[in-house]
Write an enzyme that holds these catalytic residues in place. Sequence first.
Site, PDB file in Angstrom:
ATOM      1  N   ASP A 169       0.862  -1.197   0.000  1.00 56.12           N
ATOM      2  CA  ASP A 169       0.000   0.000   0.000  1.00 56.12           C
ATOM      3  C   ASP A 169       0.890   1.237   0.000  1.00 56.12           C
ATOM      4  O   ASP A 169       2.124   1.133   0.053  1.00 56.12           O
ATOM      5  CB  ASP A 169      -0.946  -0.015   1.225  1.00 56.12           C
ATOM      6  CG  ASP A 169      -2.268   0.716   0.933  1.00 56.12           C
ATOM      7  OD1 ASP A 169      -2.216   1.925   0.629  1.00 56.12           O
ATOM      8  OD2 ASP A 169      -3.328   0.083   1.024  1.00 56.12           O
TER       9      ASP A 169
ATOM     10  N   GLY B 132       4.575   1.354  -1.575  1.00 61.30           N
ATOM     11  CA  GLY B 132       4.775   1.762  -2.960  1.00 61.30           C
ATOM     12  C   GLY B 132       3.447   2.084  -3.598  1.00 61.30           C
ATOM     13  O   GLY B 132       2.399   2.033  -2.952  1.00 61.30           O
TER      14      GLY B 132
ATOM     15  N   HIS C  17     -12.630  -0.288  -7.646  1.00 53.95           N
ATOM     16  CA  HIS C  17     -13.807   0.601  -7.686  1.00 53.95           C
ATOM     17  C   HIS C  17     -13.443   2.047  -7.331  1.00 53.95           C
ATOM     18  O   HIS C  17     -14.244   2.943  -7.495  1.00 53.95           O
ATOM     19  CB  HIS C  17     -14.969   0.057  -6.823  1.00 53.95           C
ATOM     20  CG  HIS C  17     -14.832   0.277  -5.350  1.00 53.95           C
ATOM     21  ND1 HIS C  17     -15.926   0.269  -4.513  1.00 53.95           N
ATOM     22  CD2 HIS C  17     -13.756   0.494  -4.557  1.00 53.95           C
ATOM     23  CE1 HIS C  17     -15.506   0.477  -3.270  1.00 53.95           C
ATOM     24  NE2 HIS C  17     -14.209   0.618  -3.271  1.00 53.95           N
TER      25      HIS C  17
HETATM   26  C1  LIG Z   1     -10.919   1.274  -0.540  1.00 45.59           C
HETATM   27  S1  LIG Z   1      -9.376   0.933   0.211  1.00 45.59           S
HETATM   28  C2  LIG Z   1      -9.414  -0.847   0.358  1.00 45.59           C
HETATM   29  C3  LIG Z   1      -8.493  -1.349   1.407  1.00 45.59           C
HETATM   30  C4  LIG Z   1      -8.473  -2.849   1.614  1.00 45.59           C
HETATM   31  N1  LIG Z   1      -8.087  -3.565   0.395  1.00 45.59           N
HETATM   32  C5  LIG Z   1      -9.786  -3.384   2.136  1.00 45.59           C
HETATM   33  O1  LIG Z   1     -10.330  -4.315   1.551  1.00 45.59           O
HETATM   34  O2  LIG Z   1     -10.275  -2.887   3.152  1.00 45.59           O
HETATM   35  C6  LIG Z   1      -8.231   1.197  -1.145  1.00 45.59           C
HETATM   36  C7  LIG Z   1      -6.768   1.051  -0.747  1.00 45.59           C
HETATM   37  O3  LIG Z   1      -5.963   1.392  -1.887  1.00 45.59           O
HETATM   38  C8  LIG Z   1      -4.809   2.068  -1.406  1.00 45.59           C
HETATM   39  N2  LIG Z   1      -4.189   2.850  -2.488  1.00 45.59           N
HETATM   40  C9  LIG Z   1      -4.625   3.994  -3.064  1.00 45.59           C
HETATM   41  N3  LIG Z   1      -3.784   4.404  -4.014  1.00 45.59           N
HETATM   42  C10 LIG Z   1      -2.757   3.495  -4.041  1.00 45.59           C
HETATM   43  C11 LIG Z   1      -1.576   3.359  -4.837  1.00 45.59           C
HETATM   44  N4  LIG Z   1      -1.289   4.249  -5.787  1.00 45.59           N
HETATM   45  N5  LIG Z   1      -0.787   2.286  -4.611  1.00 45.59           N
HETATM   46  C12 LIG Z   1      -1.084   1.382  -3.630  1.00 45.59           C
HETATM   47  N6  LIG Z   1      -2.201   1.449  -2.860  1.00 45.59           N
HETATM   48  C13 LIG Z   1      -3.032   2.498  -3.066  1.00 45.59           C
HETATM   49  C14 LIG Z   1      -5.377   2.945  -0.296  1.00 45.59           C
HETATM   50  O4  LIG Z   1      -4.373   3.431   0.560  1.00 45.59           O
HETATM   51  C15 LIG Z   1      -6.352   1.992   0.372  1.00 45.59           C
HETATM   52  O5  LIG Z   1      -5.743   1.259   1.409  1.00 45.59           O
END
Ligand SMILES: C[S@@+](CC[C@H](N)C(=O)[O-])C[C@H]1O[C@@H](n2cnc3c(N)ncnc32)[C@H](O)[C@@H]1O
Length: 332
Positions: free
Chosen positions: A201, A227, A247
């Site tokens: 993340d 990353g 999404h």
């Molecule tokens: C809606 S949350 C879902 C979190 C987790 N997978 C869950 O099921 O609860 C989306 C996740 O994508 C991560 N995220 C957003 N942009 C990102 C990026 N460029 N690279 C890696 N992770 C990212 C956010 O920090 C967040 O933790």
Amino acid sequence: MAEDIAARDPDDVLSELLFGFLGTQLLYVVAELGIADLIGEAPEPVEVLAARSNTSPDVLHRYLRALAALGVFAEVEGRVFGQTPTSLLLRRGSGSGWHEFAVVYGSVYRAFAEALPAASGSEIMFERATGVGWWEWLASRPDAAAAFNQAMQAGAHHRLDSLADFPWHEVGIVVDVGGGNGTLVAGLLEQHPHLHGVVFDLPEVAAAASEQLKETPVGDRCAVEAGSFFERVPEGGDVYLLAKVLHDWDDAAALEILQSVRGAASADSRLLMLESVVTTDADSRGTKLLDLVMLALVNGRERTAGEWRQLLTSGGWSVTSLRDGLIEAQPE
Ligand SMILES: C[S@@+](CC[C@H](N)C(=O)[O-])C[C@H]1O[C@@H](n2cnc3c(N)ncnc32)[C@H](O)[C@@H]1O
């Protein structure tokens, strides 16, 4: 069974919708003020609650009696408020996630005030409202980020249920891409003692995941990597999880993420996406509303089965199973 919307009184439908904005904002306010935490077993006079929350007794009374009329808190006698099963769910740390969602929805509310200008499709509502993107905004606000991550964590047990039938005994390493604070992977590793995990993340979130995983009995089987999935995704996963990640993104960005995961995956890797599927029936109402939250915050979207298939195929994946909640794919 979903309620039959068409059978409802049209005046009631419009009235409830027009007043609906109050519910979001009132829940946000009482969450920020911690009102549900200020009321114990015994009901409290509004003057006491106002003193403890540094608010006006008159205004707080009007907020709370409206919430009581809506089924949150009970006005047990004039100006005295007690808990209801609903208000108890709003307590910090209740584990339900509703306190944290109410805080997050304060931001959704502010963003959605930009719905009319954003109807042209040229701007993201949250960026119009705040001047910055959602992830950037969260990175600079530890309290909001903690609420968001805890709200996401509250859904982890549902997500674990969706993954229960997967043949985990065939898997050595699971990589959770955009894995948040690691709750989902920790749950999987607890259920499957042979399994190793990687949470990937953004740096601030990965740091929180490291802290949280250290406290769990599976911390030594779970690595955390920081990353951006637009730059790289950790290699070596037998299973790649994307839980409620795509999404958050429009089709172009979602395609990049899928290609990035495909680049890291081997020919034998599997992709498991925990995502909703929009259908034309009324059961999909929650997903259609969440679609607008995604639109407002991040220009993301909920997708139909056809849209998921098309996206995955373009990203180099072949769908092996698709249902609401879980989509499975393998490299083409
Ligand atoms: C809606 S949350 C879902 C979190 C987790 N997978 C869950 O099921 O609860 C989306 C996740 O994508 C991560 N995220 C957003 N942009 C990102 C990026 N460029 N690279 C890696 N992770 C990212 C956010 O920090 C967040 O933790």
